[in-house]
Design a protein around this motif. Structure first.
Motif, PDB file in Angstrom:
ATOM      1  N   THR A   1       0.833  -1.203   0.000  1.00 49.88           N
ATOM      2  CA  THR A   1       0.000   0.000   0.000  1.00 49.88           C
ATOM      3  C   THR A   1       0.870   1.257   0.000  1.00 49.88           C
ATOM      4  O   THR A   1       0.546   2.237  -0.644  1.00 49.88           O
ATOM      5  CB  THR A   1      -0.955   0.016   1.204  1.00 49.88           C
ATOM      6  N   MET A   2       2.029   1.164   0.677  1.00 45.55           N
ATOM      7  CA  MET A   2       2.960   2.300   0.683  1.00 45.55           C
ATOM      8  C   MET A   2       3.501   2.592  -0.710  1.00 45.55           C
ATOM      9  O   MET A   2       4.070   3.642  -0.950  1.00 45.55           O
ATOM     10  CB  MET A   2       4.165   1.998   1.575  1.00 45.55           C
ATOM     11  N   MET A   3       3.425   1.570  -1.598  1.00 48.48           N
ATOM     12  CA  MET A   3       3.933   1.778  -2.950  1.00 48.48           C
ATOM     13  C   MET A   3       2.903   2.511  -3.805  1.00 48.48           C
ATOM     14  O   MET A   3       3.250   3.140  -4.801  1.00 48.48           O
ATOM     15  CB  MET A   3       4.282   0.431  -3.591  1.00 48.48           C
ATOM     16  N   VAL A   4       1.636   2.413  -3.427  1.00 51.34           N
ATOM     17  CA  VAL A   4       0.570   3.041  -4.211  1.00 51.34           C
ATOM     18  C   VAL A   4       0.493   4.537  -3.907  1.00 51.34           C
ATOM     19  O   VAL A   4       0.357   5.367  -4.804  1.00 51.34           O
ATOM     20  CB  VAL A   4      -0.794   2.379  -3.913  1.00 51.34           C
ATOM     21  N   LEU A   5       0.605   4.883  -2.615  1.00 53.00           N
ATOM     22  CA  LEU A   5       0.341   6.258  -2.193  1.00 53.00           C
ATOM     23  C   LEU A   5       1.228   7.325  -2.863  1.00 53.00           C
ATOM     24  O   LEU A   5       0.708   8.368  -3.265  1.00 53.00           O
ATOM     25  CB  LEU A   5       0.393   6.349  -0.665  1.00 53.00           C
ATOM     26  N   PRO A   6       2.555   7.095  -3.006  1.00 49.07           N
ATOM     27  CA  PRO A   6       3.378   8.141  -3.640  1.00 49.07           C
ATOM     28  C   PRO A   6       2.891   8.509  -5.039  1.00 49.07           C
ATOM     29  O   PRO A   6       2.948   9.678  -5.425  1.00 49.07           O
ATOM     30  CB  PRO A   6       4.770   7.497  -3.714  1.00 49.07           C
TER      31      PRO A   6
ATOM     32  N   GLY B   1       6.504  11.841  -6.319  1.00 49.52           N
ATOM     33  CA  GLY B   1       5.865  11.166  -5.190  1.00 49.52           C
ATOM     34  C   GLY B   1       6.884  10.354  -4.394  1.00 49.52           C
ATOM     35  O   GLY B   1       6.906  10.382  -3.162  1.00 49.52           O
ATOM     36  N   ALA B   2       7.757   9.637  -5.127  1.00 51.79           N
ATOM     37  CA  ALA B   2       8.781   8.826  -4.462  1.00 51.79           C
ATOM     38  C   ALA B   2       9.737   9.712  -3.679  1.00 51.79           C
ATOM     39  O   ALA B   2      10.176   9.360  -2.581  1.00 51.79           O
ATOM     40  CB  ALA B   2       9.534   7.988  -5.491  1.00 51.79           C
ATOM     41  N   ALA B   3      10.053  10.893  -4.251  1.00 49.21           N
ATOM     42  CA  ALA B   3      10.957  11.820  -3.565  1.00 49.21           C
ATOM     43  C   ALA B   3      10.319  12.310  -2.262  1.00 49.21           C
ATOM     44  O   ALA B   3      10.952  12.296  -1.205  1.00 49.21           O
ATOM     45  CB  ALA B   3      11.285  13.006  -4.478  1.00 49.21           C
ATOM     46  N   VAL B   4       9.050  12.720  -2.351  1.00 50.20           N
ATOM     47  CA  VAL B   4       8.345  13.182  -1.148  1.00 50.20           C
ATOM     48  C   VAL B   4       8.298  12.062  -0.117  1.00 50.20           C
ATOM     49  O   VAL B   4       8.555  12.266   1.067  1.00 50.20           O
ATOM     50  CB  VAL B   4       6.912  13.642  -1.503  1.00 50.20           C
ATOM     51  N   PHE B   5       7.986  10.852  -0.610  1.00 47.26           N
ATOM     52  CA  PHE B   5       7.849   9.697   0.264  1.00 47.26           C
ATOM     53  C   PHE B   5       9.182   9.353   0.952  1.00 47.26           C
ATOM     54  O   PHE B   5       9.198   8.811   2.050  1.00 47.26           O
ATOM     55  CB  PHE B   5       7.343   8.500  -0.550  1.00 47.26           C
ATOM     56  N   THR B   6      10.296   9.644   0.290  1.00 53.56           N
ATOM     57  CA  THR B   6      11.612   9.358   0.871  1.00 53.56           C
ATOM     58  C   THR B   6      12.019  10.445   1.873  1.00 53.56           C
ATOM     59  O   THR B   6      12.537  10.143   2.948  1.00 53.56           O
ATOM     60  CB  THR B   6      12.691   9.288  -0.238  1.00 53.56           C
ATOM     61  N   ILE B   7      11.760  11.694   1.489  1.00 48.65           N
ATOM     62  CA  ILE B   7      12.289  12.809   2.282  1.00 48.65           C
ATOM     63  C   ILE B   7      11.389  13.162   3.471  1.00 48.65           C
ATOM     64  O   ILE B   7      11.862  13.412   4.573  1.00 48.65           O
ATOM     65  CB  ILE B   7      12.517  14.048   1.382  1.00 48.65           C
TER      66      ILE B   7
ATOM     67  N   VAL C   1      -2.165  12.459   1.970  1.00 44.99           N
ATOM     68  CA  VAL C   1      -2.630  11.757   0.770  1.00 44.99           C
ATOM     69  C   VAL C   1      -4.137  11.942   0.575  1.00 44.99           C
ATOM     70  O   VAL C   1      -4.594  12.290  -0.523  1.00 44.99           O
ATOM     71  CB  VAL C   1      -2.275  10.249   0.836  1.00 44.99           C
ATOM     72  N   ILE C   2      -4.904  11.760   1.653  1.00 43.11           N
ATOM     73  CA  ILE C   2      -6.360  11.922   1.519  1.00 43.11           C
ATOM     74  C   ILE C   2      -6.696  13.360   1.126  1.00 43.11           C
ATOM     75  O   ILE C   2      -7.534  13.611   0.259  1.00 43.11           O
ATOM     76  CB  ILE C   2      -7.084  11.514   2.821  1.00 43.11           C
ATOM     77  N   ALA C   3      -5.984  14.331   1.744  1.00 41.17           N
ATOM     78  CA  ALA C   3      -6.232  15.730   1.420  1.00 41.17           C
ATOM     79  C   ALA C   3      -5.950  16.004  -0.056  1.00 41.17           C
ATOM     80  O   ALA C   3      -6.729  16.674  -0.736  1.00 41.17           O
ATOM     81  CB  ALA C   3      -5.370  16.631   2.308  1.00 41.17           C
ATOM     82  N   ILE C   4      -4.845  15.448  -0.566  1.00 37.08           N
ATOM     83  CA  ILE C   4      -4.497  15.649  -1.979  1.00 37.08           C
ATOM     84  C   ILE C   4      -5.585  15.060  -2.882  1.00 37.08           C
ATOM     85  O   ILE C   4      -6.018  15.669  -3.854  1.00 37.08           O
ATOM     86  CB  ILE C   4      -3.128  14.970  -2.298  1.00 37.08           C
TER      87      ILE C   4
ATOM     88  N   ASP D   1      -5.849  14.767  -9.284  1.00 37.30           N
ATOM     89  CA  ASP D   1      -4.858  14.265 -10.235  1.00 37.30           C
ATOM     90  C   ASP D   1      -3.450  14.238  -9.663  1.00 37.30           C
ATOM     91  O   ASP D   1      -2.507  13.840 -10.339  1.00 37.30           O
ATOM     92  CB  ASP D   1      -4.863  15.111 -11.513  1.00 37.30           C
ATOM     93  N   GLY D   2      -3.279  14.665  -8.417  1.00 34.09           N
ATOM     94  CA  GLY D   2      -1.964  14.656  -7.804  1.00 34.09           C
ATOM     95  C   GLY D   2      -1.240  15.979  -8.003  1.00 34.09           C
ATOM     96  O   GLY D   2      -1.747  16.900  -8.654  1.00 34.09           O
ATOM     97  N   LEU D   3      -0.019  16.085  -7.421  1.00 32.27           N
ATOM     98  CA  LEU D   3       0.712  17.345  -7.464  1.00 32.27           C
ATOM     99  C   LEU D   3       1.049  17.774  -8.894  1.00 32.27           C
ATOM    100  O   LEU D   3       0.922  18.926  -9.255  1.00 32.27           O
ATOM    101  CB  LEU D   3       2.002  17.223  -6.633  1.00 32.27           C
ATOM    102  N   ILE D   4       1.534  16.792  -9.707  1.00 31.27           N
ATOM    103  CA  ILE D   4       1.784  17.098 -11.119  1.00 31.27           C
ATOM    104  C   ILE D   4       0.600  16.556 -11.889  1.00 31.27           C
ATOM    105  O   ILE D   4       0.500  15.356 -12.131  1.00 31.27           O
ATOM    106  CB  ILE D   4       3.080  16.427 -11.614  1.00 31.27           C
TER     107      ILE D   4
END
Lengths: 286, 270
Positions: free
Chosen positions: B205-210, B225-231, B251-254, B260-263
């Protein structure tokens, strides 16, 4: 030995059965897979556990567990289904599950907590089988809930509205079904079942962790598919079968084989009979 | 670079691979919540090939990826013909199944885990990540990319227009599993130790969220997403377990505010 294992399997399975029914309610009626359902159960188990440890009575613990689970269920309905637009429920319920699980770890830690169950010496013997008070109670609750839910879905006005909604949303709306009300009530009902299952989980496992619900949830989902999505009866039967299979795997193969049969069984069903044992063969194809 | 930043960079690259494995599948209008299972297959196969059979690192990672792809097809084919819910449950169960198999086999080390892998050089992880990103960019420029977008937008219309919907879905699923397999191979050879609990459902599930956070329509979204998830977890270190709560709320707020996500920008085809 063998028959005692069957009894233990039925006990474990009745917990899967109940949670499977709460999954299938939400999925069957609202076409939504609530992946936070297991975590909702955990909340009920932890709250009940806290109340019992503080010297509270079992009915009080059960009541609190059900209340908390209904509240969380409605929270999921609002933040994961109603507010987001589009088909994002899988993601939002995953995120909600993660939030809940980490809240539990934050509040209770990740150690397992002892669950003070019923402590009565009462037991019934049938030849070599022995049922203690907890087991009799669990079996009675499961049977009663399964019958009540089947009646509710098949006979009541609310059940008719739920089925109408699941068949055709638009047609249900124009026939005067209050969709918002049915949705909220369905979630409340699934929360109620999760609350009862949470207390049952505590009794069956005699301890609770922040991860209890997640494990039960995965198997309840398997039970739901094997039983036939949308069928409360099927989910119940399949849950009990899974419990028996699991206990027998542990008994005859060893503890580390606990899950080795259960999950391949699901893959097999997906290949051969995706509508499940009691499904009406009405599986939506992509 | 000191050890801390090196480790963070490798984690970032592996998270990018994980996010892309979900992204590829999402792109075709499907969702997999079992990519930790494919990652486990990649990790164990690569690890066993390099420790027991002495295969070199790039080759063992590639073999792990191929094995994961094969599993992707086995799980994907029956579930793909059905609606998404079954795919979600099927992939969750697959992960649990792989975990329980790794738990009982001798060759995987059982609950004790698999160890003794040689350390993979960072360069190899960079090469794998860059290769995957480059391949995906290429794919999206080809006929395959167009077909995938058509299937995701409206699979019935796509079928009517002659797109082989089932084939496209199976291909996307297999490709996603293959990428997860590479991530698993790199992970196994970076940490030099893997055990069944490394690949739990919550890892899936952690792989889906980013991907959802960064933007599911663009490769750049998955990388961001991966960058945010790492940092983010590093920045929120003071918050201990509560950081995952903050992350989940984010994530829920986004999803509610920017579905459509940040980008976000969907690519347009003139």
């Amino acid at each position: 030995m063998f028959s005692q294992q069957i009894v233990n399997g039925i006990l474990l399975g009745s917990m899967y059965a109940l949670l499977a029914i709460s999954y299938t309610l939400v999925l069957g009626v609202l076409n939504m897979l609530n992946l936070a359902q297991g975590e909702i159960l955990t909340a009920g188990a932890l709250v009940a556990c806290a109340i019992l440890s503080a010297g509270g009575s079992m009915p009080a613990a059960l009541f609190a567990s059900v209340l908390v689970c209904i509240a969380l269920s409605l929270l999921v309905e609002f933040f994961c289904l109603r507010l987001p637009r589009g088909d994002t429920q899988v993601v939002t319920t995953i995120a909600m599950g993660m939030i809940l699980q980490n809240v539990y770890t934050g509040l209770w830690g990740s150690e397992s907590i002892k669950f003070r169950g019923l402590s009565s010496g009462f037991a019934i013997r049938i030849s070599t089988l022995e049922f203690n008070a907890t087991q009799i109670l669990l079996l009675a609750i499961t049977a009663a809930l399964m019958i009540a839910l089947s009646l509710l879905i098949d006979r009541s006005r609310f059940g008719r509205e739920m089925r109408a909604l699941s068949d055709n949303r638009t047609a249900a709306r124009v026939s005067g079904v209050n969709i918002g009300r049915v949705t909220v009530l369905t979630f409340a009902l699934s929360g109620l079942i999760a609350g009862i299952s949470g207390v049952m989980a505590g009794m069956v496992f005699t301890s609770v962790t922040a991860f209890t619900g997640g494990t039960i949830g995965d198997k309840a989902m398997v039970a739901m598919v094997i039983g036939g999505t949308g069928s409360a009866f099927g989910a119940g039967i399949a849950g009990i079968i899974l419990g028996i299979v699991e206990i027998l795997s542990v008994g005859y193969l060893g503890a580390e084989y606990r899950e080795i049969v259960v999950f391949p069984l699901l893959i097999l069903f997906l290949w051969l009979r995706p509508s499940g044992i009691f499904g009406k063969g009405r599986v939506e194809r992509a | 670079m000191n050890v801390y930043y090196t480790g963070l960079f490798v984690t970032f690259l592996i998270n990018v691979l994980c996010a892309l494995s979900v992204y590829v599948i999402l792109k075709s209008g499907q969702i997999s919540v079992g990519n930790a299972g494919f990652m486990a297959v990649g990790g164990y196969v690569a690890g066993i090939l390099s420790t027991v059979y002495g295969l070199g690192i790039p080759a063992s990672v590639a073999a792990g990826s191929a094995a994961a792809a094969l599993c992707g097809a086995v799980v994907g084919i029956p579930a793909l013909r059905l609606k998404g819910t079954y795919l979600v449950i099927g992939t969750i169960s697959f992960t649990a199944m792989i975990r329980s198999i790794a738990q009982v086999l001798d060759i995987t080390g059982g609950a004790m885990g698999l160890k003794g892998m040689k350390r993979i050089g960072i360069l190899w992880i960079v090469i794998f990540a860059v290769l995957v990103i480059a391949l995906l960019f290429l794919f999206e420029k080809t006929r395959y990319g167009l077909d995938v977008e058509a299937v995701a937008a409206d699979s019935e219309a796509a079928a009517a227009a002659g797109v082989r919907v089932i084939l496209i879905k199976v291909l996307s699923f297999t490709l996603g599993a293959a990428i997860a397999g590479i991530a698993g191979g790199c992970y196994a050879h970076w940490t030099q130790y893997i055990e069944p609990s490394d690949f739990s459902t919550s890892v899936s599930t952690m792989m889906v969220l980013p991907v959802i956070l960064g933007g599911r329509n663009r490769i750049a979204g998955a990388v961001l997403g991966a960058a945010v998830f790492t940092i983010l977890p590093e920045l929120l270190r003071f918050a201990s377990v509560w950081r995952m709560v903050i992350y989940g709320v984010l994530v829920i707020a986004i999803v509610i505010v920017k579905p459509d996500g940040l980008i976000s920008g969907r690519k347009r085809h003139a």
